[in-house]
Design a protein around this motif. Structure first.
Motif, PDB file in Angstrom:
ATOM      1  N   ASP A  42      -0.662   4.807  -0.686  1.00  0.00           N
ATOM      2  CA  ASP A  42      -1.301   5.277   0.568  1.00  0.00           C
ATOM      3  C   ASP A  42      -0.622   5.661   1.603  1.00  0.00           C
ATOM      4  O   ASP A  42      -0.755   6.485   2.374  1.00  0.00           O
ATOM      5  CB  ASP A  42      -2.309   4.003   1.008  1.00  0.00           C
ATOM      6  CG  ASP A  42      -3.618   3.591  -0.072  1.00  0.00           C
ATOM      7  OD1 ASP A  42      -3.758   4.503  -0.841  1.00  0.00           O
ATOM      8  OD2 ASP A  42      -3.858   2.424  -0.031  1.00  0.00           O
ATOM      9  N   ARG A  66       0.659   8.917   0.863  1.00  0.00           N
ATOM     10  CA  ARG A  66      -0.438   9.808   0.943  1.00  0.00           C
ATOM     11  C   ARG A  66      -0.793  10.271   2.148  1.00  0.00           C
ATOM     12  O   ARG A  66      -1.017  11.489   2.536  1.00  0.00           O
ATOM     13  CB  ARG A  66      -1.765   9.279   0.328  1.00  0.00           C
ATOM     14  CG  ARG A  66      -2.935  10.205   0.063  1.00  0.00           C
ATOM     15  CD  ARG A  66      -4.112   9.515  -0.661  1.00  0.00           C
ATOM     16  NE  ARG A  66      -3.761   9.043  -2.057  1.00  0.00           N
ATOM     17  CZ  ARG A  66      -3.585   7.774  -2.280  1.00  0.00           C
ATOM     18  NH1 ARG A  66      -4.181   6.853  -1.461  1.00  0.00           N
ATOM     19  NH2 ARG A  66      -3.400   7.335  -3.308  1.00  0.00           N
ATOM     20  N   PHE A 106       1.015  -1.092  -0.137  1.00  0.00           N
ATOM     21  CA  PHE A 106      -0.099  -0.069   0.084  1.00  0.00           C
ATOM     22  C   PHE A 106       0.880   1.185  -0.013  1.00  0.00           C
ATOM     23  O   PHE A 106       0.469   2.345   0.819  1.00  0.00           O
ATOM     24  CB  PHE A 106      -1.059  -0.008   1.204  1.00  0.00           C
ATOM     25  CG  PHE A 106      -1.837  -1.221   1.305  1.00  0.00           C
ATOM     26  CD1 PHE A 106      -3.261  -1.002   0.587  1.00  0.00           C
ATOM     27  CD2 PHE A 106      -1.513  -2.521   1.797  1.00  0.00           C
ATOM     28  CE1 PHE A 106      -4.106  -1.957   0.653  1.00  0.00           C
ATOM     29  CE2 PHE A 106      -2.436  -3.428   1.806  1.00  0.00           C
ATOM     30  CZ  PHE A 106      -3.768  -3.312   1.114  1.00  0.00           C
ATOM     31  N   PHE A 123      -3.432   4.835   9.572  1.00  0.00           N
ATOM     32  CA  PHE A 123      -2.888   3.897   8.408  1.00  0.00           C
ATOM     33  C   PHE A 123      -1.871   2.952   8.956  1.00  0.00           C
ATOM     34  O   PHE A 123      -2.209   1.700   8.460  1.00  0.00           O
ATOM     35  CB  PHE A 123      -2.122   4.962   7.496  1.00  0.00           C
ATOM     36  CG  PHE A 123      -1.506   4.098   6.207  1.00  0.00           C
ATOM     37  CD1 PHE A 123      -2.073   3.431   5.286  1.00  0.00           C
ATOM     38  CD2 PHE A 123      -0.099   3.749   6.486  1.00  0.00           C
ATOM     39  CE1 PHE A 123      -1.539   2.734   4.306  1.00  0.00           C
ATOM     40  CE2 PHE A 123       0.628   2.925   5.566  1.00  0.00           C
ATOM     41  CZ  PHE A 123       0.020   2.563   4.425  1.00  0.00           C
TER      42      PHE A 123
END
Length: 335
Positions: A221, A224, A218, A241
């Motif tokens: 992500d 991000r 990921f 996260f």
């Protein structure tokens, strides 16, 4: 003088994820068996190293990383090969360091970047930015502020460890460390290694759980979340996260645990003598198992392992081929 405290707040999502992770750690029996399964421990560590380096654009494949660690010759970029050797050495020191000491951070950074950068084991002298590929996410604080920022962060950690859950504390450290960007090179690798080190001090099994592999899956992500936290001025989204990815990873390990419970003792013995990703002939495996009967090998060992998806044939359409080899598969859904 008021003590430094990184900006964050404890959310309901964090509390829920922390409880879920703690529950899964308590009920997944396979976690307690890692210490008695050297093949699984080594494989997970190799996955951690490969993924952490891949995030930083190291192009070596998982198989090549495995070969480098095994001491075999690999055709590839010399710096990338050295990065693998360095990372393996650094991860091997997890049980030797105190993740709450700056001196240990510098010591492991020197190991992590040996022969690959000039400023190894020392804070950066120049200005740096955090990049996702060719895109700059943000510029790091000025180099002159780095020593004090790192001292503040570690000072907070040593105080917060008394009250802040390690799952949350490690995530806060990870984000703050990436934000400070204290080194010329190796910041991402060190942030992920130190995250693991903090968790491993809490629960030693984390030293062998490939959290870095989950981050790499990921990666967009991941970056991000870092960028959004920079805009927001706190690490809340990044904490959530990391907790979510840890929780997901334990779900995958839970599946492995369920498979382990239905695996016969014969298959367990078979898997214990096979390295992940290495092709074996039937004769080679039988020799390792001290077996003489091919029928016993097929009936009790290899066929059940293939049926369970734990071993695969290199020539599946011709099971009796003289070129047939058997390969132990990864069981944590790496694909």
């Amino acid at each position: 003088m008021e003590k430094h405290k990184p900006p964050y707040r404890i959310t309901d999502v964090m509390l829920t994820m922390t409880a879920s992770i703690s529950e899964k750690l308590g009920r997944i029996s396979v976690l307690h068996n890692l210490e008695s399964q050297p093949h699984l421990r080594k494989n997970n560590r190799i996955r951690s190293i490969h993924s952490s380096l891949k995030i930083e654009a190291n192009s070596l494949s998982l198989g090549q990383v495995r070969e480098v660690i095994a001491g075999r010759n690999v055709i590839g970029d010399r710096k990338e090969i050295q990065e693998v050797k360095n990372a393996y050495a650094a991860y091997g020191m997890l049980n030797e360091i105190n993740p709450y000491r700056i001196a240990d951070l510098l010591r492991l950074h020197e190991v992590m970047t040996q022969y690959t950068v000039d400023e190894s084991g020392t804070f950066r002298k120049g200005e740096e930015g955090v990049f996702n590929g060719d895109r700059c996410i943000f510029m790091a604080p000025p180099a002159r502020l780095v020593p004090q920022l790192v001292e503040n962060l570690f000072g907070w950690m040593n105080e917060a460890r008394k009250t802040v859950h390690p799952l949350i504390l490690s995530s806060i450290f990870h984000y703050e460390f990436v934000f400070i960007h204290p080194f010329t090179d190796g910041n991402g690798r060190m942030a992920r290694l130190w995250h693991t080190a903090i968790l491993a001090q809490w629960k030693p099994v984390f030293a062998y759980i490939p959290l870095e592999n989950q981050i790499e899956k990921f990666q967009k992500d991941y970056y991000r979340a870092i960028a959004e936290c920079h805009k927001a001025g706190n690490s809340d989204l990044f904490i959530e996260f990391m907790l979510e990815q840890t929780d997901r990873l334990l779900d995958e390990i839970s599946v492995t645990a369920g498979e382990d419970e239905i695996t016969s003792e014969y298959v367990k013995k078979l898997l214990s003598v096979m390295e992940y990703g290495v092709p074996y002939t039937a004769s080679a495996i039988m020799e390792k198992l001290n077996l003489k009967s091919k029928e016993t090998f097929r009936k009790h060992y290899i066929n059940p392992a293939i049926a369970l998806g734990m071993v695969e044939m290199t020539v599946p359409d011709r099971p009796t081929s003289r070129n047939q080899r058997y390969v132990k598969k990864l069981l944590t859904h790496e694909q």
